[in-house]
Design an enzyme around this catalytic site. Sequence first.
Site, mmCIF file in Angstrom:
data_model
loop_
_atom_site.group_PDB
_atom_site.id
_atom_site.type_symbol
_atom_site.label_atom_id
_atom_site.label_comp_id
_atom_site.label_asym_id
_atom_site.label_seq_id
_atom_site.Cartn_x
_atom_site.Cartn_y
_atom_site.Cartn_z
ATOM 1 N N HIS B 123 31.291 75.879 13.880
ATOM 2 C CA HIS B 123 30.262 74.830 13.888
ATOM 3 C C HIS B 123 30.960 73.527 14.298
ATOM 4 O O HIS B 123 32.140 73.342 13.998
ATOM 5 C CB HIS B 123 29.714 74.730 12.466
ATOM 6 N N ASP B 201 35.634 76.735 6.142
ATOM 7 C CA ASP B 201 34.288 76.177 6.173
ATOM 8 C C ASP B 201 33.381 77.198 5.495
ATOM 9 O O ASP B 201 33.056 78.232 6.073
ATOM 10 C CB ASP B 201 33.879 75.934 7.632
ATOM 11 N N GLN B 204 28.262 78.542 5.315
ATOM 12 C CA GLN B 204 27.384 79.719 5.399
ATOM 13 C C GLN B 204 27.747 80.775 4.360
ATOM 14 O O GLN B 204 26.872 81.510 3.903
ATOM 15 C CB GLN B 204 27.458 80.334 6.807
ATOM 16 N N LYS B 227 22.423 74.170 1.244
ATOM 17 C CA LYS B 227 22.241 75.479 1.877
ATOM 18 C C LYS B 227 22.145 76.590 0.835
ATOM 19 O O LYS B 227 21.874 77.728 1.184
ATOM 20 C CB LYS B 227 23.384 75.761 2.846
ATOM 21 N N CYS B 365 24.561 73.599 16.701
ATOM 22 C CA CYS B 365 25.834 72.889 16.527
ATOM 23 C C CYS B 365 27.025 73.778 16.857
ATOM 24 O O CYS B 365 28.068 73.705 16.200
ATOM 25 C CB CYS B 365 25.985 72.319 15.115
#
Lengths: 125, 408
Positions: B123, B201, B204, B227, B365
């Site tokens: 991303h 990261d 997700q 999220k 993104c």
Amino acid sequence: MSNLYREELLEHYHDPLNYGVIEDAEVDINRDNPTCGDTIHLTARLDEDDRIAEVKFEGQGCVVSMAAASLLTAEVVGKSPEEIAALGLRDIEELLGGMRLSMGRVKCALLALTALQKGLEEAGR
Amino acid sequence: MTWSGKEVRQQFPILQQKINGKRLIYLDSAASAQKPQVVIDALSSVYSTNYANIHRGIYRLAEEATRQYEAARAKIAKFINAASTDEVIFVRNATEGLNLVVYSWGRSNVGAGERIIVTELEHHSNLVPWQWLAQEQDAELSFIPVTGAGELDLAALPPLLADGRAKVLALSMMSNVLGTIPDLAEIIHLAHAAGVVVVLDGAQAVPHLPVDVQSLDADFMAFSGHKLGGPGIGALWGRRALLAAMPPFLFGGDMILSVRKERSTWNELPYKFEAGTPAIAEAIALGAAIDFLTELGMENVRQHELQLVTYALAELSAVPGLHLLGPAAEKHGGAVAFWFEDIHPHDIAAILDEEGICVRAGQHCAAPLHRRFGIPASTRASYYVYNSNEDTDALVAGLHKVIKLLRR
């Protein structure tokens, strides 16, 4: 279905006016819309009075950006760079049949117009 | 245990409404998830009964707000199995967490000629800050490529580690486009063997998978609370020794120990990294979201989504002209992206919207990833705890309408 996808606009999408490239044109510009990946290559020729004689475009995009580009190429013939600089979203919405576009589609609708405006500016017109 | 999605859906008020007279079908949780009633109640309860600034007041209200804020931090630490609560820093979102690592750790630890490794599927939030650091420090930015099947090409990693110049490897725990879940254990093992710090990261992964930062042996991990059903807030986890050695990122109130006219000293962890009044109610409500997920069980969440994605990949692959992106279901998280040669994602999303179906259209993104696959954009349906196979059925029916309208 919303009037975005009515037959008249779909015609412009599937079979756009003035699709292609003008060789050795005064205005020759590539623009893209980074949020959706739409691209346009727009070329334009001016007449002896410095008005738009012809505009062609090629590229890929959604129904809104392609139909707006197609309609714009016909609309701007005979206009001066000043008149083109004064065009805005409302004018494109009128061209598309008088609808109000949602925020997410504004950039699509303006892709060809901003390319033409920027291209004229870069060509010093 | 898995569930149909329907009972869980009942707990999300926003999903009870109709769009154009049709059931709202939300398939954009990879962008942001909807909120269960318990999270909405937690926010409301803080503002109705317990709100005051934290770490400052001597009065009861401030003490209770502070207690709840710190309790939320402890819930996060337990949720990701941090070794200690003070390794958890509240930030705005994963983006801010990753920027904190880049600015604070990166600027002090990555020098000229050294190498930063990222992957082709990142991303922008885990790519652009590292690009900036590489330019700023005159370092080199290298990429682990993505295969045609949408997986990381791990054969490319050992050569990037071999010459000893690599300092950091930053990668996503789950692609927000392809859904790819990389083999983190293997990657982290290789990186650490070469003395390379690993920044994850988790935007997700944390909402969708059981995550244990200690067994992963990671060094940093950032994620966004919004999220996973919480409000607009996020967290950064970092290994204690690394965080302790880092300079602050933002300066101001609460992050200081003492202030004189010319100089100041820094507060202990985690407060050193929490300058100014934080998002107090949001932090507390994030704790409620974590309670909600913990009650469902993260292993169950994964099994639920595995079933949804297995079904979605099978049904979507039968749609004429549809190309799926990403790996097979067992290596595939909740995001399912696809594209057509002849139909633009914006048109798909706009026509599906008429059917009450929310999907994302564009590059999500991740522009370099789309370029890797030679496509200008894609459409993404992303699943969460409240989705069911009926949502996929509606999506597929919607795509047939799109084709009927736009294909010639």
